[in-house]
Design a protein around this motif. Structure first.
Motif, short mmCIF file in Angstrom:
data_model
loop_
_atom_site.label_atom_id
_atom_site.label_comp_id
_atom_site.label_asym_id
_atom_site.label_seq_id
_atom_site.Cartn_x
_atom_site.Cartn_y
_atom_site.Cartn_z
N ALA A 40 -0.59 -26.46 129.56
CA ALA A 40 -1.98 -25.52 128.29
C ALA A 40 -2.02 -24.08 129.19
O ALA A 40 -1.56 -24.03 130.35
CB ALA A 40 -3.16 -27.07 129.98
N THR A 41 -2.05 -23.26 128.12
CA THR A 41 -2.60 -21.95 128.27
C THR A 41 -4.23 -22.16 127.69
O THR A 41 -4.79 -22.56 127.16
CB THR A 41 -1.58 -21.56 127.78
N ASN A 42 -4.34 -20.52 127.44
CA ASN A 42 -5.74 -20.61 126.83
C ASN A 42 -5.67 -20.77 125.47
O ASN A 42 -6.90 -21.09 124.87
CB ASN A 42 -6.25 -19.10 126.19
N THR A 44 -5.61 -23.20 121.89
CA THR A 44 -5.87 -24.96 122.07
C THR A 44 -5.02 -25.50 120.99
O THR A 44 -5.15 -26.75 121.33
CB THR A 44 -7.83 -24.90 121.83
N GLU A 482 -14.25 -29.85 130.08
CA GLU A 482 -14.37 -28.38 129.11
C GLU A 482 -14.94 -27.91 130.46
O GLU A 482 -15.65 -27.61 131.03
CB GLU A 482 -15.22 -28.18 127.82
N LEU A 486 -13.95 -20.01 131.26
CA LEU A 486 -12.12 -19.80 130.68
C LEU A 486 -11.58 -20.14 129.51
O LEU A 486 -10.23 -20.24 128.86
CB LEU A 486 -11.12 -20.72 131.93
N LYS A 487 -12.81 -20.52 128.62
CA LYS A 487 -12.70 -21.20 127.31
C LYS A 487 -11.29 -22.76 127.08
O LYS A 487 -11.02 -22.59 126.35
CB LYS A 487 -12.28 -19.59 126.55
N TRP A 488 -11.89 -23.45 128.19
CA TRP A 488 -10.34 -24.18 128.11
C TRP A 488 -11.30 -25.48 127.01
O TRP A 488 -11.76 -26.15 128.28
CB TRP A 488 -10.58 -24.98 129.60
N SER A 490 -11.69 -29.73 127.90
CA SER A 490 -11.07 -30.84 127.67
C SER A 490 -9.64 -31.66 127.89
O SER A 490 -9.22 -31.56 127.17
CB SER A 490 -12.28 -32.00 127.76
#
Length: 541
Positions: A40-42, A44, A482, A486-488, A490
């Protein structure tokens, strides 16, 4: 019979189509199950690496380590049993920013994913590793820092211009009428003392008659009358030579001939035959050609070595074999923003008058004594805008080093601080290494050290609740909701427990609240956690 055969054929085709579609769906499901998951990175939407039989990949020499990782099932976060180093993740060097947790073939390029290690060759000590295969494909070249001396001479180019200090203006000293022009065109050559034009001056007639009359009178005290008349001739604008001519001839001289004050070229001609010349009006302008100026363009990086009075040797393609000597007259306060050069004014001797304005000149300037210093090829420098970096080779890895540079000449640049003699540096391909350094945060840490000093602000932390999916050593696999900061979205991903977190560790299946911070090139680090009040089914107490 024909209709019956047609029906049988259609039925067989349908059966075969359904069977093929079923086999396709089965293969697609199997491939998606076995494909390595992206870390997982920035982003999506990370693609997965291709999953095929390793024996069919045709892995070239030098990628046997990746083959061994596939066969042994070594993933990101595991320790390589051969090297003893921790594998952070797998990535495609040609597509920065995409990370995968398992080895495989790159979904972007026809090559295999490359492991990124922590430790001696990783980002922990500020170095970057690049696959030997990638280095070979890029034609990466290296060199060494040497101790040498730049040439004392500086090359410059420029064009010839008029020497404005050798300019002479011919003006009317009194009001008169221009009767004759001896020079009729601009850029005509004239010699010193040559007649330029004749002017008839009516006002001179009366003062000259008074003087000649006073000279003819005899008697005591009449000498003062003659001297007064002489002074009035001077006030009318007559020169001593013209007054002497009147005394010698005893006749009125109402016409005046203006002569050239110096040899040169007529650069301006405002007088015309029949015109009126008012007192103080400029009639001609003459420029001396015994010396000329050259407006030279000196590279901005070398202007510090240009001194006023330095000797200059110049040549021009228009006169092959001719050498012109001169000196630096002034370093002008003007820099050309397009060419990054500064204007310097050179004064060149031109005894034969062969140099004329507009000629192109190539010059060598004496730059004085240059002390020896460290030198690197200019192509090795990476200019980021804020600093200048050089990629240094250390045990097969690369480290960006900030340097301070001096003068540049002939493809060589002085290094004032940052390097030492004999260090191995990268000459080509350093921009790919620099992009990898940015990706891993090496340059960011370098910037923080230089700008903030040893004391810097504490890194930002984030909080979320999560479900513990698995516990492997210091690694926790968590499913979190979510995280807007970090704009991640779930997702399920790995976190690493900080060594400062006291035991016990959370158990699989429990719900916890965590506080964590980001780490460049590694999994987020949990610095604090606590169990939530509500437990999910199957959680350990």
């Amino acid at each position: 019979m024909n209709k019956k055969n047609l029906s049988i054929s259609l039925l067989a085709a349908c059966v075969l189509g359904a069977s093929g579609f079923g086999l396709y769906q089965l293969g697609l499901k199997s491939g998606m199950t076995n494909a390595p998951k992206a870390v997982a990175t920035n982003s999506t939407d990370l693609p997965a690496a291709a999953s095929v039989d390793p024996s069919t990949w045709g892995i070239p020499e030098g990628e046997t380590a990746t083959r061994r990782h596939i066969e042994a099932g070594i993933k990101g976060g595991d320790v390589d049993p051969v090297t003893g180093r921790s594998i952070l993740y797998y990535h495609d060097p040609m597509v920065p920013g995409k990370k995968f947790e398992a080895p495989g073939k790159s979904p972007f390029m026809d090559m295999m994913l490359v492991p990124a290690y922590a430790g001696a060759q990783g980002s922990d000590n500020g170095t970057i590793s690049v696959s030997p295969r990638i280095q070979q494909n890029l034609g990466l070249r290296t060199g060494e820092v040497v101790f040498g001396q730049l040439a004392s001479e500086i090359s410059a180019v420029g064009t010839v211009a008029w020497n404005e200090r050798g300019q002479f203006a011919v003006q009317a000293r009194t009001t008169g009428f221009i009767e004759k022009l001896h020079v009729r065109a601009v850029l005509d050559h004239v010699r010193k003392g040559q007649a330029l034009l004749d002017i008839y001056v009516p006002d001179w007639v009366a003062v000259q008659e008074d003087y000649l009359t006073a000279r003819r009178l005899q008697g005591r005290g009449l000498e003062n009358l003659a001297e007064g008349a002489r002074q009035r001739m001077r006030q009318a604008g007559m020169s001593e030579a013209q007054i002497a001519l009147v005394e010698r001839t005893g006749q009125v001289q109402a016409r005046m001939t203006l002569v050239a004050p110096a040899s040169g070229v007529v650069t301006e001609l405002m007088a015309r035959e029949g015109g009126t010349a008012m007192m103080g009006t400029s009639l001609l302008r003459i420029n001396d050609l015994s010396t000329v100026w050259v407006q030279a363009e000196v590279p901005e990086s070398q202007t510090g070595r240009v001194a006023v009075g330095a000797q200059v040797e110049a040549q021009t393609p228009a006169l092959p074999g001719e050498l012109f000597l001169g000196q630096v007259q002034a370093l002008l306060p003007e820099v050309n923003p397009a060419t990054r050069t500064r204007k310097a004014r050179m004064a060149l001797a031109n005894p034969k008058g062969m140099l004329v304005p507009g000629m192109f000149m190539q010059m060598q300037l004496s730059g004085g004594q240059v002390p020896p210093t460290l030198l690197v090829p200019s192509e090795a420098l990476v200019r980021t805008g804020k600093r200048t970096l050089v990629m240094v080779v250390e045990d097969g890895a690369f480290r960006p080093i900030e340097v301070q540079i001096g003068h540049e000449q002939g493809g060589q640049t002085e290094v004032l601080t940052g390097l030492s003699m004999g260090q191995k540096i990268v000459l080509s391909g350093q921009f790919l290494i620099d992009s990898e350094a940015n990706l891993k945060g090496v340059e960011t840490r370098l910037s923080s050290t230089n700008e903030q000093g040893p004391t810097s602000a504490a890194p930002q932390t984030y909080r979320t609740n999560a479900l513990v999916e698995a516990v492997t050593g210091e690694m926790l696999t968590l499913t979190h909701p979510e995280i807007p900061a970090l704009k991640w979205p779930s997702m399920t991903m790995d976190f690493k427990l900080s060594p400062d977190v006291a035991s016990p560790k959370p158990s699989a299946g429990s719900e916890i609240d965590v506080e964590f911070r980001m780490q460049e090139g590694e999994a987020p680090q949990i610095i604090q956690w606590r169990a939530r009040q509500s437990k999910v089914k199957g959680a350990k107490q």
